[in-house]
Design an enzyme around this catalytic site. Structure first.
Site, PDB file in Angstrom:
ATOM      1  N   CYS A 168       8.912   2.324   2.053  1.00 60.78           N
ATOM      2  CA  CYS A 168       9.088   1.075   1.314  1.00 60.78           C
ATOM      3  C   CYS A 168       7.766   0.533   0.762  1.00 60.78           C
ATOM      4  O   CYS A 168       6.965  -0.019   1.511  1.00 60.78           O
ATOM      5  CB  CYS A 168       9.737   0.062   2.267  1.00 60.78           C
TER       6      CYS A 168
ATOM      7  N   CYS B  51       6.982  -3.104   1.539  1.00 59.29           N
ATOM      8  CA  CYS B  51       6.602  -3.266   2.952  1.00 59.29           C
ATOM      9  C   CYS B  51       5.102  -3.060   3.123  1.00 59.29           C
ATOM     10  O   CYS B  51       4.445  -3.771   3.874  1.00 59.29           O
ATOM     11  CB  CYS B  51       7.359  -2.282   3.839  1.00 59.29           C
TER      12      CYS B  51
END
Length: 104
Positions: free
Chosen positions: A29, A32
């Site tokens: 991600c 993230c």
């Protein structure tokens, strides 16, 4: 910053006398990875009032499912074992603070 797992989640995220901000993230991600340094800064700045924790949602899908986490990153702010705020997606530091500062 603490690392949560299925085994320690209830003990570390749901108990205690301080709010706990849990970051549900995944290795793949990009947002993230963008938010990680912001959370590290907040951990240093607010460590006396807030516990910041991370849990890999891919490695611990049962916890993600329990809280209806459908996207990464998702930040859940727990107070007294209850979710009091949900933030989905990466946001700048000032916007994150605005989202949960009233709960500290």
């Amino acid at each position: 910053m603490i690392t949560l797992t299925t085994e320690n989640f209830d003990e570390l995220a749901l108990s205690g006398d301080r709010p706990v901000l849990v970051d549900f993230w995944a290795d793949w991600c990009p947002p993230c990875k963008m938010i990680a340094p912001v959370l590290e800064q907040l951990d240093v700045e607010l460590g006396d009032r807030l516990t910041i924790a991370k849990i890999n949602g891919d490695d611990h899908p049962q916890i993600a499912a329990r809280y209806g986490v459908m996207a990464f990153p998702t930040l859940l702010l727990f107070r007294n074992g209850e979710v009091v705020r949900r933030i989905v997606g990466a946001k700048p530091k000032r916007l994150l603070l605005a989202e949960f500062e009233s709960h500290l």
